[in-house]
Design a protein around this motif. Structure first.
Motif, PDB file in Angstrom:
ATOM      1  N   THR A 115       0.849  -1.204   0.000  1.00  0.00           N
ATOM      2  CA  THR A 115       0.000   0.000   0.000  1.00  0.00           C
ATOM      3  C   THR A 115       0.881   1.250   0.000  1.00  0.00           C
ATOM      4  OG1 THR A 115      -1.654  -1.189   1.308  1.00  0.00           O
ATOM      5  CG2 THR A 115      -1.776   1.223   1.337  1.00  0.00           C
ATOM      6  N   GLU A 117       7.020 -19.983   2.936  1.00  0.00           N
ATOM      7  CA  GLU A 117       8.489 -19.955   3.046  1.00  0.00           C
ATOM      8  C   GLU A 117       9.076 -19.004   2.015  1.00  0.00           C
ATOM      9  OE1 GLU A 117       9.660 -24.007   2.452  1.00  0.00           O
ATOM     10  OE2 GLU A 117       8.648 -24.676   4.279  1.00  0.00           O
ATOM     11  N   ARG A 165      14.944  -9.605   2.129  1.00  0.00           N
ATOM     12  CA  ARG A 165      14.199 -10.319   3.158  1.00  0.00           C
ATOM     13  C   ARG A 165      15.096 -11.283   3.944  1.00  0.00           C
ATOM     14  NH1 ARG A 165       8.714 -10.256   0.981  1.00  0.00           N
ATOM     15  NH2 ARG A 165       7.332 -11.540   2.200  1.00  0.00           N
ATOM     16  N   ARG A 180      -8.092  -9.053   3.057  1.00  0.00           N
ATOM     17  CA  ARG A 180      -7.459  -8.379   1.911  1.00  0.00           C
ATOM     18  C   ARG A 180      -7.960  -8.918   0.571  1.00  0.00           C
ATOM     19  NH1 ARG A 180      -1.057  -8.167   1.185  1.00  0.00           N
ATOM     20  NH2 ARG A 180      -1.247 -10.421   1.398  1.00  0.00           N
ATOM     21  N   ARG A 232       3.940 -17.532   7.389  1.00  0.00           N
ATOM     22  CA  ARG A 232       4.633 -16.333   6.877  1.00  0.00           C
ATOM     23  C   ARG A 232       5.123 -15.456   8.026  1.00  0.00           C
ATOM     24  NH1 ARG A 232       0.073 -14.022   3.341  1.00  0.00           N
ATOM     25  NH2 ARG A 232       1.443 -12.221   3.077  1.00  0.00           N
TER      26      ARG A 232
HETATM   27  P1  AP5 Z   1      -0.535  -4.573   2.161  1.00  0.00           P
HETATM   28  O1  AP5 Z   1      -0.128  -3.202   1.748  1.00  0.00           O
HETATM   29  O2  AP5 Z   1      -0.991  -5.518   1.093  1.00  0.00           O
HETATM   30  O3  AP5 Z   1       0.580  -5.221   3.114  1.00  0.00           O
HETATM   31  P2  AP5 Z   1       2.013  -5.850   2.766  1.00  0.00           P
HETATM   32  O4  AP5 Z   1       2.918  -5.482   3.882  1.00  0.00           O
HETATM   33  O5  AP5 Z   1       2.413  -5.488   1.377  1.00  0.00           O
HETATM   34  O6  AP5 Z   1       1.639  -7.383   2.891  1.00  0.00           O
HETATM   35  P3  AP5 Z   1       2.046  -8.627   1.980  1.00  0.00           P
HETATM   36  O7  AP5 Z   1       1.210  -9.761   2.518  1.00  0.00           O
HETATM   37  O8  AP5 Z   1       1.930  -8.353   0.531  1.00  0.00           O
HETATM   38  O9  AP5 Z   1       3.515  -8.799   2.371  1.00  0.00           O
HETATM   39  P4  AP5 Z   1       4.334 -10.048   2.265  1.00  0.00           P
HETATM   40  O10 AP5 Z   1       5.655  -9.474   2.561  1.00  0.00           O
HETATM   41  O11 AP5 Z   1       3.956 -11.203   3.103  1.00  0.00           O
HETATM   42  O12 AP5 Z   1       4.016 -10.598   0.796  1.00  0.00           O
HETATM   43  P5  AP5 Z   1       4.848 -10.605  -0.543  1.00  0.00           P
HETATM   44  O13 AP5 Z   1       3.923 -10.481  -1.662  1.00  0.00           O
HETATM   45  O14 AP5 Z   1       6.014  -9.679  -0.463  1.00  0.00           O
HETATM   46  O15 AP5 Z   1      -1.709  -4.415   3.257  1.00  0.00           O
HETATM   47  C1  AP5 Z   1      -2.348  -5.543   3.838  1.00  0.00           C
HETATM   48  C2  AP5 Z   1      -3.845  -5.250   4.040  1.00  0.00           C
HETATM   49  O16 AP5 Z   1      -3.983  -4.237   5.025  1.00  0.00           O
HETATM   50  C3  AP5 Z   1      -4.561  -4.722   2.785  1.00  0.00           C
HETATM   51  O17 AP5 Z   1      -5.875  -5.244   2.776  1.00  0.00           O
HETATM   52  C4  AP5 Z   1      -4.581  -3.204   2.974  1.00  0.00           C
HETATM   53  O18 AP5 Z   1      -5.687  -2.597   2.320  1.00  0.00           O
HETATM   54  C5  AP5 Z   1      -4.681  -3.089   4.498  1.00  0.00           C
HETATM   55  N1  AP5 Z   1      -3.982  -1.905   5.032  1.00  0.00           N
HETATM   56  C6  AP5 Z   1      -2.806  -1.377   4.634  1.00  0.00           C
HETATM   57  N2  AP5 Z   1      -2.480  -0.298   5.370  1.00  0.00           N
HETATM   58  C7  AP5 Z   1      -3.469  -0.158   6.284  1.00  0.00           C
HETATM   59  C8  AP5 Z   1      -3.721   0.772   7.353  1.00  0.00           C
HETATM   60  N3  AP5 Z   1      -2.856   1.786   7.644  1.00  0.00           N
HETATM   61  N4  AP5 Z   1      -4.842   0.626   8.090  1.00  0.00           N
HETATM   62  C9  AP5 Z   1      -5.730  -0.402   7.824  1.00  0.00           C
HETATM   63  N5  AP5 Z   1      -5.564  -1.298   6.819  1.00  0.00           N
HETATM   64  C10 AP5 Z   1      -4.443  -1.178   6.070  1.00  0.00           C
HETATM   65  O19 AP5 Z   1       5.482 -12.090  -0.508  1.00  0.00           O
HETATM   66  C11 AP5 Z   1       4.690 -13.235  -0.744  1.00  0.00           C
HETATM   67  C12 AP5 Z   1       5.601 -14.452  -0.826  1.00  0.00           C
HETATM   68  O20 AP5 Z   1       6.513 -14.317  -1.940  1.00  0.00           O
HETATM   69  C13 AP5 Z   1       6.504 -14.690   0.389  1.00  0.00           C
HETATM   70  O21 AP5 Z   1       5.843 -15.394   1.417  1.00  0.00           O
HETATM   71  C14 AP5 Z   1       7.654 -15.493  -0.245  1.00  0.00           C
HETATM   72  O22 AP5 Z   1       7.285 -16.832  -0.445  1.00  0.00           O
HETATM   73  C15 AP5 Z   1       7.805 -14.830  -1.622  1.00  0.00           C
HETATM   74  N6  AP5 Z   1       8.768 -13.716  -1.582  1.00  0.00           N
HETATM   75  C16 AP5 Z   1       8.496 -12.390  -1.801  1.00  0.00           C
HETATM   76  N7  AP5 Z   1       9.611 -11.657  -1.691  1.00  0.00           N
HETATM   77  C17 AP5 Z   1      10.617 -12.513  -1.387  1.00  0.00           C
HETATM   78  C18 AP5 Z   1      12.000 -12.350  -1.127  1.00  0.00           C
HETATM   79  N8  AP5 Z   1      12.578 -11.132  -1.135  1.00  0.00           N
HETATM   80  N9  AP5 Z   1      12.737 -13.463  -0.849  1.00  0.00           N
HETATM   81  C19 AP5 Z   1      12.183 -14.696  -0.838  1.00  0.00           C
HETATM   82  N10 AP5 Z   1      10.868 -14.918  -1.070  1.00  0.00           N
HETATM   83  C20 AP5 Z   1      10.083 -13.833  -1.323  1.00  0.00           C
END
Ligand code: AP5
Length: 216
Positions: free
Chosen positions: A17, A59, A90, A129, A173
């Protein structure tokens, strides 16, 4: 003003976001490792299939493929002057690889911003979400619903719930974050680049605090 910023924080903290808002505010390209993996998955690439085996279990995808994918994305023209990294690095290995790549260009990141949110709130956020299939914009059914149910406000794309937002995968996670990503806080603190922001405020307040922290 363009910048080189890393957004840190647990799953659901609001990295996606906020990264998108800060990037739109002029910081640079929004580069999200999770979105890049989901794009590969949607395109049916080998990397997408590999990533899915890890993502489904909560993971991390192995460092070598992740580092290569993100560093390649950082070479694209829109990221030349600045970027907001969301979900990368990460692991310590990824953070060191990023520093080494930037050092080769005589640069470094400007700031690592940690968005802090309590675990119970993270679980609530991820359970409600919805994401746009086309532009990846996140919504929340209670906190930030779209104007039309099931439809993205920005591009009209279809909204869906991520497979890895199921409660058992969310738990995994959060554990993975504590074990492998939380140590990055100390890493950036020791470089004098870490700033902490309270993520349990309105989206607008969090954006203001983040922008103030890196001097936008
Ligand atoms: P949002 O903004 O979607 O939160 P986020 O921190 O981006 O959450 P993610 O779940 O996308 O993070 P993540 O790190 O687990 O996933 P990623 O895709 O990187 O907000 C969440 C919700 O809250 C939304 O509904 C939003 O509207 C709401 N919200 C936001 N702000 C708010 C506020 N102030 N008040 C109220 N509501 C609010 O990773 C997924 C997978 O990919 C990992 O598990 C891993 O398997 C892989 N991966 C990704 N990157 C790597 C890496 N660097 N190394 C290894 N594997 C990786």
């Amino acid at each position: 003003m363009s910048s080189r910023v890393v957004l840190l924080g647990p799953p659901g903290a609001g990295k996606g976001t906020q990264a998108s808002l800060i990037a739109e505010g002029g910081a640079g390209a929004h580069i999200a490792s999770g979105d890049l993996f989901r794009k590969h998955l949607g395109e049916g690439t080998e990397l997408g299939a590999l990533a899915k085996t890890y993502m489904d279990k909560g993971e991390l995808v192995p460092d070598d493929v992740t580092i290569r994918m993100v560093l390649e994305r950082m070479e694209e023209p829109d990221a030349r002057d600045g970027y907001v990294l969301d979900g990368f690095p990460r692991t310590l290995e990824q953070a060191k690889a990023l520093d080494a790549a930037l050092e080769d260009q005589g640069r470094g990141i400007d700031a690592a911003l940690l968005i802090e949110v309590e675990s119970e709130e993270l679980v609530r956020r991820l359970a409600g979400r919805w994401i746009c299939r086309r532009c990846q914009a996140p919504y929340h059914e209670a906190f930030s619903p779209p104007r039309t149910t099931g439809c993205c406000d920005s591009c009209g794309g279809e909204l869906y719930q991520r497979d890895d937002d199921k409660p058992d995968v969310v738990r995994a996670r959060l554990e993975t974050y504590e074990r492998q990503t939380a140590p990055l806080v100390g890493y950036y603190e020791s470089q004098g680049k870490l700033a902490r922001v309270n993520g349990q405020q309105s989206v607008e307040r969090v954006t203001e605090d983040l922008e103030a922290a890196f001097g936008a």
